[in-house]
Design a protein around this motif. Structure first.
Motif, mmCIF file in Angstrom:
data_model
loop_
_atom_site.group_PDB
_atom_site.id
_atom_site.type_symbol
_atom_site.label_atom_id
_atom_site.label_comp_id
_atom_site.label_asym_id
_atom_site.label_seq_id
_atom_site.Cartn_x
_atom_site.Cartn_y
_atom_site.Cartn_z
ATOM 1 N N GLU A 162 44.960 31.708 50.412
ATOM 2 C CA GLU A 162 44.983 30.280 50.160
ATOM 3 C C GLU A 162 44.237 29.895 48.817
ATOM 4 O OE1 GLU A 162 47.150 28.314 51.447
ATOM 5 O OE2 GLU A 162 47.659 29.489 53.022
ATOM 6 N N ASP A 163 44.395 28.638 48.290
ATOM 7 C CA ASP A 163 43.538 28.156 47.045
ATOM 8 C C ASP A 163 42.225 27.994 47.654
ATOM 9 O OD1 ASP A 163 45.783 28.042 45.753
ATOM 10 O OD2 ASP A 163 45.932 25.819 46.077
ATOM 11 N N THR A 164 41.347 28.126 46.914
ATOM 12 C CA THR A 164 39.722 27.706 46.988
ATOM 13 C C THR A 164 39.066 28.832 47.837
ATOM 14 O OG1 THR A 164 39.972 26.345 48.991
ATOM 15 C CG2 THR A 164 40.300 25.362 46.776
ATOM 16 N N HIS A 165 39.833 29.892 48.182
ATOM 17 C CA HIS A 165 39.045 30.880 48.835
ATOM 18 C C HIS A 165 38.383 31.800 47.747
ATOM 19 C CE1 HIS A 165 41.855 30.870 52.725
ATOM 20 N NE2 HIS A 165 41.058 29.801 52.535
ATOM 21 N N ILE A 166 37.028 31.644 47.667
ATOM 22 C CA ILE A 166 36.217 32.262 46.583
ATOM 23 C C ILE A 166 35.518 33.353 47.334
ATOM 24 C CG2 ILE A 166 34.216 31.773 45.030
ATOM 25 C CD1 ILE A 166 35.046 28.819 44.795
ATOM 26 N N PHE A 167 35.567 34.557 46.484
ATOM 27 C CA PHE A 167 34.776 35.531 47.400
ATOM 28 C C PHE A 167 34.651 36.762 46.291
ATOM 29 C CE2 PHE A 167 39.236 36.769 46.995
ATOM 30 C CZ PHE A 167 39.390 38.182 46.854
ATOM 31 N N TYR A 168 33.842 37.500 46.465
ATOM 32 C CA TYR A 168 33.252 38.637 45.296
ATOM 33 C C TYR A 168 32.867 39.717 46.240
ATOM 34 C CZ TYR A 168 28.349 37.278 46.583
ATOM 35 O OH TYR A 168 27.279 36.962 47.126
ATOM 36 N N TYR A 186 32.055 42.827 41.702
ATOM 37 C CA TYR A 186 33.332 42.582 41.208
ATOM 38 C C TYR A 186 33.640 41.095 41.701
ATOM 39 C CZ TYR A 186 33.813 47.736 41.620
ATOM 40 O OH TYR A 186 33.759 48.885 41.407
ATOM 41 N N GLU A 187 34.440 40.403 40.488
ATOM 42 C CA GLU A 187 34.690 38.876 41.013
ATOM 43 C C GLU A 187 36.367 38.790 40.729
ATOM 44 O OE1 GLU A 187 32.392 36.576 38.364
ATOM 45 O OE2 GLU A 187 30.466 37.039 39.622
ATOM 46 N N GLN A 188 36.680 37.658 41.281
ATOM 47 C CA GLN A 188 38.118 37.626 41.196
ATOM 48 C C GLN A 188 38.511 37.432 39.941
ATOM 49 O OE1 GLN A 188 37.119 34.330 44.082
ATOM 50 N NE2 GLN A 188 39.173 34.360 44.761
ATOM 51 N N ASP A 189 40.071 37.520 39.578
ATOM 52 C CA ASP A 189 40.581 37.601 38.390
ATOM 53 C C ASP A 189 40.569 36.160 37.744
ATOM 54 O OD1 ASP A 189 43.808 36.745 38.553
ATOM 55 O OD2 ASP A 189 42.745 37.090 40.425
ATOM 56 N N TYR A 214 31.932 39.222 50.164
ATOM 57 C CA TYR A 214 31.313 38.024 50.550
ATOM 58 C C TYR A 214 32.165 36.847 50.383
ATOM 59 C CZ TYR A 214 26.776 40.649 50.417
ATOM 60 O OH TYR A 214 25.719 41.468 50.512
ATOM 61 N N VAL A 215 32.081 35.947 50.927
ATOM 62 C CA VAL A 215 32.881 34.736 50.890
ATOM 63 C C VAL A 215 32.203 33.376 51.110
ATOM 64 C CG1 VAL A 215 34.550 33.199 52.156
ATOM 65 C CG2 VAL A 215 34.852 35.599 52.339
ATOM 66 N N ILE A 216 32.322 32.656 49.717
ATOM 67 C CA ILE A 216 31.563 31.561 49.591
ATOM 68 C C ILE A 216 32.271 30.040 50.208
ATOM 69 C CG2 ILE A 216 30.541 29.986 47.824
ATOM 70 C CD1 ILE A 216 30.344 32.389 46.156
ATOM 71 N N THR A 244 43.156 29.834 42.714
ATOM 72 C CA THR A 244 44.282 29.622 43.328
ATOM 73 C C THR A 244 44.938 30.408 44.136
ATOM 74 O OG1 THR A 244 45.763 30.352 41.485
ATOM 75 C CG2 THR A 244 45.217 27.846 41.501
ATOM 76 N N LYS A 245 45.789 30.383 45.173
ATOM 77 C CA LYS A 245 46.449 31.543 45.844
ATOM 78 C C LYS A 245 46.875 32.663 45.009
ATOM 79 C CE LYS A 245 49.926 32.055 49.343
ATOM 80 N NZ LYS A 245 51.359 31.459 50.112
ATOM 81 N N GLY A 246 46.472 33.853 45.549
ATOM 82 C CA GLY A 246 47.012 35.045 44.848
ATOM 83 C C GLY A 246 45.873 35.820 44.012
ATOM 84 N N SER A 247 44.631 34.872 43.827
ATOM 85 C CA SER A 247 43.686 35.687 43.136
ATOM 86 C C SER A 247 43.110 36.835 43.717
ATOM 87 C CB SER A 247 42.438 34.606 43.078
ATOM 88 O OG SER A 247 41.953 34.373 44.086
#
Length: 331
Positions: free
Chosen positions: A92-98, A115-118, A149-151, A133-136
């Motif tokens: 989903e959107d806004t799911h920030i993780f590393y 490592y961070e999202q694309d 980790y999830v923020i 956005t969704k699919g990152s």
């Protein structure tokens, strides 16, 4: 003729060289990292679990450490064994993780790489607010151990929600549950509102006594407080066949299924298989040591006492386990 034979031999060798690699991936599947969210839609606020990150090439996912013990206070911690490489994708959107690559040094994990999202899925609005956005995704190709980790909600708070071990391609094998020898050991239990001992079936595994979960729930069903009321420390046990999960519902009347507090009257030794079912208390994932013996799940009585906050003590003189629902659990 020699040329044809040479081609056939080459093809044969190639097939045999690559076959083990493909065979090792037969059991690979897609796993999901989940978090717990509060559901305010119903009259009573409940906790629900939501899949937020997809994990590819998963060979096994378990609720206990694969390599070393990891201290973690989050209730949704999970361990994944991955074959060769993996891609973690936000659902989903806004799911920030590393992701951080870990190394185990001097008795603890340390981070050696991040490592961070694309960036292709990173969106920045005119207000300056940024989100993915969704699919990152994050791709990991290097064997090793990793923490995810999830923020949450755009805050700086982070949750250590998953451990991933990436094994060299073709070497990952499904993690089989541990099998132990369980020795029959009847035990006497006395509750605070009774002067009589109740004989229950128990099994000794590695020096610890394990009791049938439904027996403990059954005993608390008929244990009353000092003012003769049902104890709020009782609980019900519900099996979810679809998710293969054990649900424990606090302050609920236990529903009898039959066979509770049945006692074998002769010594015997049986096989105990590590319980791999997820265990939930009021919708929240909990981690407990448990074994399955002949279709029933057995737990340490102290673990259950701690979970539902009732006192349990050992009376050495009478060799009896004493349960008191009027008192809180103490170590």
């Amino acid at each position: 003729m020699k040329k044809v034979f040479s081609i056939i031999l080459t093809v044969f060798l190639v097939i045999h060289l690559i076959a083990p690699v493909f065979a090792a991936n037969v059991n690979a599947k897609t796993g999901y990292i989940t978090v717990e969210e509060y559901d305010y839609s119903a009259e009573k606020t409940t906790i629900k679990r939501a899949d937020i990150i997809e994990v590819t090439n998963v060979v096994s996912e378990v609720m206990k450490p694969i390599e070393h013990p990891v201290k973690n206070d989050n209730q949704f911690f999970k361990y994944f064994l991955v074959d060769g490489s993996t891609v973690l994708t936000a659902l989903e959107d806004t799911h920030i993780f590393y992701v951080e690559k870990l190394e185990y040094k001097e008795g603890k994990y340390v981070s050696v790489k991040r490592y961070e999202q694309d960036k292709e899925h990173l969106v920045t609005e005119e207000t300056g607010y940024s989100y993915y956005t969704k699919g990152s995704y994050i791709r990991i190709d290097e064997p090793g151990e990793y923490a995810v980790y999830v923020i949450f909600c755009g805050s700086e708070d982070k949750g250590y929600c998953a451990y991933i071990k990436v094994a060299p391609k073709g070497t990952a094998k499904p993690i089989e549950p541990k099998v132990k020898t369980a020795k029959f050991s009847n035990a006497k239990i006395r509750t605070n509102d009774s002067q009589n001992d109740l004989l229950v079936e128990a099994y000794n595994i590695d020096g610890y006594n394990y009791f049938k979960l439904r027996d403990i729930a059954y005993i608390l069903k008929y244990t009353f407080t000092s003012d003769k009321k049902f104890t709020p420390k009782r609980f019900n046990v519900i099996w979810d066949p679809e998710k293969k999960a054990i649900n424990l519902i606090s302050d609920a009347d236990y529903q009898i299924v039959g066979g509770e507090c049945h006692v074998w009257h002769y010594p015997r030794t049986v096989k105990a298989v590590e319980c791999t079912s997820e265990i939930y208390k009021d919708g929240r994932l909990v981690q407990l040591d448990a074994y399955t013996i002949e279709g029933y799940n057995y737990f340490k009585i102290r673990d259950i006492a701690k979970l539902f906050n009732f006192a349990v003590t050992w009376n050495a003189e009478s060799k009896t386990i004493e349960i008191d629902v009027n008192k809180d659990y103490e170590e």
